[in-house]
Design a protein around this motif. Structure first.
Motif, PDB file in Angstrom:
ATOM      1  N   GLU A 235       0.828  -1.298  -0.017  1.00  0.00           N
ATOM      2  CA  GLU A 235      -0.089   0.032   0.022  1.00  0.00           C
ATOM      3  C   GLU A 235       0.933   1.093  -0.008  1.00  0.00           C
ATOM      4  N   LEU A 236       0.581   2.136  -0.913  1.00  0.00           N
ATOM      5  CA  LEU A 236       1.471   3.307  -0.887  1.00  0.00           C
ATOM      6  C   LEU A 236       1.158   4.462   0.108  1.00  0.00           C
ATOM      7  N   VAL A 237       2.107   4.991   0.694  1.00  0.00           N
ATOM      8  CA  VAL A 237       2.164   6.036   1.657  1.00  0.00           C
ATOM      9  C   VAL A 237       2.689   7.368   0.773  1.00  0.00           C
ATOM     10  N   VAL A 238       1.636   8.280   0.506  1.00  0.00           N
ATOM     11  CA  VAL A 238       2.253   9.466   0.126  1.00  0.00           C
ATOM     12  C   VAL A 238       1.838  10.821   0.760  1.00  0.00           C
ATOM     13  N   SER A 239       2.928  11.655   0.928  1.00  0.00           N
ATOM     14  CA  SER A 239       2.698  12.804   1.395  1.00  0.00           C
ATOM     15  C   SER A 239       3.542  13.721   0.877  1.00  0.00           C
ATOM     16  N   GLY A 240       3.411  14.996   1.565  1.00  0.00           N
ATOM     17  CA  GLY A 240       4.091  16.363   0.824  1.00  0.00           C
ATOM     18  C   GLY A 240       5.495  16.219   1.368  1.00  0.00           C
ATOM     19  N   ALA A 241       6.110  17.378   0.818  1.00  0.00           N
ATOM     20  CA  ALA A 241       7.360  17.686   1.071  1.00  0.00           C
ATOM     21  C   ALA A 241       7.758  17.489   2.495  1.00  0.00           C
ATOM     22  N   ASN A 242       9.242  16.731   2.774  1.00  0.00           N
ATOM     23  CA  ASN A 242       9.783  16.916   3.860  1.00  0.00           C
ATOM     24  C   ASN A 242       8.878  16.379   5.185  1.00  0.00           C
ATOM     25  N   THR A 243       8.022  15.263   4.803  1.00  0.00           N
ATOM     26  CA  THR A 243       7.286  14.645   5.725  1.00  0.00           C
ATOM     27  C   THR A 243       7.441  13.260   6.303  1.00  0.00           C
ATOM     28  N   GLN A 244       8.231  12.635   5.315  1.00  0.00           N
ATOM     29  CA  GLN A 244       8.718  11.342   5.659  1.00  0.00           C
ATOM     30  C   GLN A 244      10.299  11.124   5.518  1.00  0.00           C
ATOM     31  N   GLN A 245      10.944  10.338   6.571  1.00  0.00           N
ATOM     32  CA  GLN A 245      12.401  10.415   6.895  1.00  0.00           C
ATOM     33  C   GLN A 245      12.752   9.081   6.796  1.00  0.00           C
ATOM     34  N   GLN A 246      12.024   8.202   6.526  1.00  0.00           N
ATOM     35  CA  GLN A 246      12.604   6.857   6.400  1.00  0.00           C
ATOM     36  C   GLN A 246      11.288   5.967   5.695  1.00  0.00           C
ATOM     37  N   GLY A 247      11.795   4.628   5.326  1.00  0.00           N
ATOM     38  CA  GLY A 247      10.730   3.668   4.530  1.00  0.00           C
ATOM     39  C   GLY A 247      11.428   3.206   3.267  1.00  0.00           C
ATOM     40  N   THR A 248      10.844   2.170   2.904  1.00  0.00           N
ATOM     41  CA  THR A 248      11.006   1.830   1.545  1.00  0.00           C
ATOM     42  C   THR A 248       9.937   1.637   0.648  1.00  0.00           C
ATOM     43  N   ILE A 249      10.282   1.165  -0.551  1.00  0.00           N
ATOM     44  CA  ILE A 249       9.181   1.004  -1.730  1.00  0.00           C
ATOM     45  C   ILE A 249       9.790   0.174  -2.849  1.00  0.00           C
ATOM     46  N   PRO A 250       9.171  -0.798  -3.428  1.00  0.00           N
ATOM     47  CA  PRO A 250       9.670  -1.623  -4.582  1.00  0.00           C
ATOM     48  C   PRO A 250       9.561  -0.728  -5.862  1.00  0.00           C
ATOM     49  N   ARG A 251      10.797  -0.609  -6.482  1.00  0.00           N
ATOM     50  CA  ARG A 251      10.899   0.322  -7.846  1.00  0.00           C
ATOM     51  C   ARG A 251       9.634   0.191  -8.542  1.00  0.00           C
ATOM     52  N   ARG A 252       9.007  -1.088  -8.722  1.00  0.00           N
ATOM     53  CA  ARG A 252       7.949  -1.070  -9.680  1.00  0.00           C
ATOM     54  C   ARG A 252       6.886  -0.484  -9.111  1.00  0.00           C
ATOM     55  N   LEU A 253       6.551  -0.128  -8.111  1.00  0.00           N
ATOM     56  CA  LEU A 253       5.517   0.769  -7.517  1.00  0.00           C
ATOM     57  C   LEU A 253       5.785   2.392  -7.739  1.00  0.00           C
ATOM     58  N   VAL A 254       6.989   2.497  -7.731  1.00  0.00           N
ATOM     59  CA  VAL A 254       7.638   3.833  -7.989  1.00  0.00           C
ATOM     60  C   VAL A 254       7.327   4.115  -9.345  1.00  0.00           C
ATOM     61  N   ALA A 255       7.460   3.206 -10.320  1.00  0.00           N
ATOM     62  CA  ALA A 255       7.279   3.168 -11.754  1.00  0.00           C
ATOM     63  C   ALA A 255       5.887   3.801 -12.066  1.00  0.00           C
ATOM     64  N   ARG A 256       4.950   2.900 -11.491  1.00  0.00           N
ATOM     65  CA  ARG A 256       3.319   2.834 -11.528  1.00  0.00           C
ATOM     66  C   ARG A 256       2.906   4.330 -11.094  1.00  0.00           C
ATOM     67  N   TYR A 257       3.682   4.778  -9.896  1.00  0.00           N
ATOM     68  CA  TYR A 257       2.922   5.888  -9.397  1.00  0.00           C
ATOM     69  C   TYR A 257       3.751   7.134 -10.026  1.00  0.00           C
ATOM     70  N   CYS A 258       4.800   7.085 -10.865  1.00  0.00           N
ATOM     71  CA  CYS A 258       5.106   8.354 -11.688  1.00  0.00           C
ATOM     72  C   CYS A 258       4.241   8.553 -12.685  1.00  0.00           C
ATOM     73  N   LEU A 259       3.779   7.385 -13.574  1.00  0.00           N
ATOM     74  CA  LEU A 259       3.018   7.273 -14.566  1.00  0.00           C
ATOM     75  C   LEU A 259       1.495   7.884 -14.225  1.00  0.00           C
ATOM     76  N   GLU A 260       1.115   7.433 -12.996  1.00  0.00           N
ATOM     77  CA  GLU A 260      -0.367   8.072 -12.556  1.00  0.00           C
ATOM     78  C   GLU A 260      -0.265   9.404 -12.208  1.00  0.00           C
ATOM     79  N   CYS A 261       1.312   9.919 -11.993  1.00  0.00           N
ATOM     80  CA  CYS A 261       1.039  11.554 -11.668  1.00  0.00           C
ATOM     81  C   CYS A 261       1.147  12.288 -13.039  1.00  0.00           C
ATOM     82  N   LEU A 262       1.745  11.702 -14.067  1.00  0.00           N
ATOM     83  CA  LEU A 262       1.739  12.232 -15.436  1.00  0.00           C
ATOM     84  C   LEU A 262       0.371  12.630 -15.894  1.00  0.00           C
ATOM     85  N   ASP A 263      -0.686  11.850 -15.408  1.00  0.00           N
ATOM     86  CA  ASP A 263      -2.382  11.783 -15.785  1.00  0.00           C
ATOM     87  C   ASP A 263      -2.856  12.564 -14.746  1.00  0.00           C
TER      88      ASP A 263
END
Length: 212
Positions: free
Chosen positions: A165-193
């Motif tokens: 499950e994605l955890v999305v927040s604004g600038a300078n609000t998260q200090q740690q945590g991980t994420i699979p690269r595949r989810l980053v890829a999907r999220y970037c494309l969602e942002c474009l749209d």
């Protein structure tokens, strides 16, 4: 008419996943990579432009006709302490300038959690987080429709990304945590749209999805 998405750094571990996800969504892509870069077989049939990222004219030519650009170029920790400045600052600045000259209006930059922080262990490798922030600032002041995505620690695991499950927040609000690269890829494309992500710095990590 289908819009053309350029992806720089498409041979990298996040970049090639962005390209794969774009193709899976039926999008037309153009891959911007260095002359020596190796691409996975899944991208062999793509429009591939090999260029010197240090030459503005080559970047402008490679971006002509593109509607948007996803910048997935990024320095890796190494003994070359100038690498972060060259890749995360100067190369981003040139890509931003090239977008303005080539008429690319929508730009997304894949940056990093903790970008801009000075007192961080990653800065032992050429002040990498400081250099990433300088690159972000070049985009933010560009006049383009920009989005900065700051993922947490990047994981290679491909198994069951839907269980995260994605955890999305604004600038300078998260200090740690991980994420699979595949989810980053999907999220970037969602942002474009997603128009609401324009002019936003978004930090993303993930956590195991709770059972219903």
């Amino acid at each position: 008419m289908q819009t053309l998405v350029a992806i720089s750094g498409a041979s990298g571990r996040t970049g090639y996943r962005i390209a794969e996800e774009a193709l899976a969504r039926g999008r037309a892509v153009r891959l911007l990579v260095r002359s020596t870069s190796k691409l996975p077989l899944s991208l062999a049939g793509c429009d591939i432009r090999r260029l010197d990222f240090g030459r503005l004219s080559q970047l402008v030519e490679a971006l002509r006709g593109c509607h948007s650009l996803v910048m997935a170029t990024g320095a890796r920790p190494s003994v070359n302490l100038l690498g972060p400045f060259q890749v995360d600052t100067q190369a981003v600045q040139r890509q931003v300038q090239a977008c303005r000259q080539a008429g690319v209006g929508r730009v997304l930059l894949v940056s990093s959690l903790c970008s801009g922080q000075l007192w961080h262990n990653l800065n032992l490798f050429g002040l990498i987080l400081v250099c990433k922030r300088w690159g972000e600032e070049a985009l933010e002041s560009s006049g383009l429709d920009w989005t900065v995505v700051r993922p947490g620690g990047l994981k290679e695991a491909e198994a069951d990304p839907e269980q995260q499950e994605l955890v999305v927040s604004g600038a300078n609000t998260q200090q740690q945590g991980t994420i699979p690269r595949r989810l980053v890829a999907r999220y970037c494309l969602e942002c474009l749209d997603t128009p609401s992500t324009v002019h936003q710095v978004l930090e993303i990590t993930s956590k195991p999805r709770q059972a219903p």
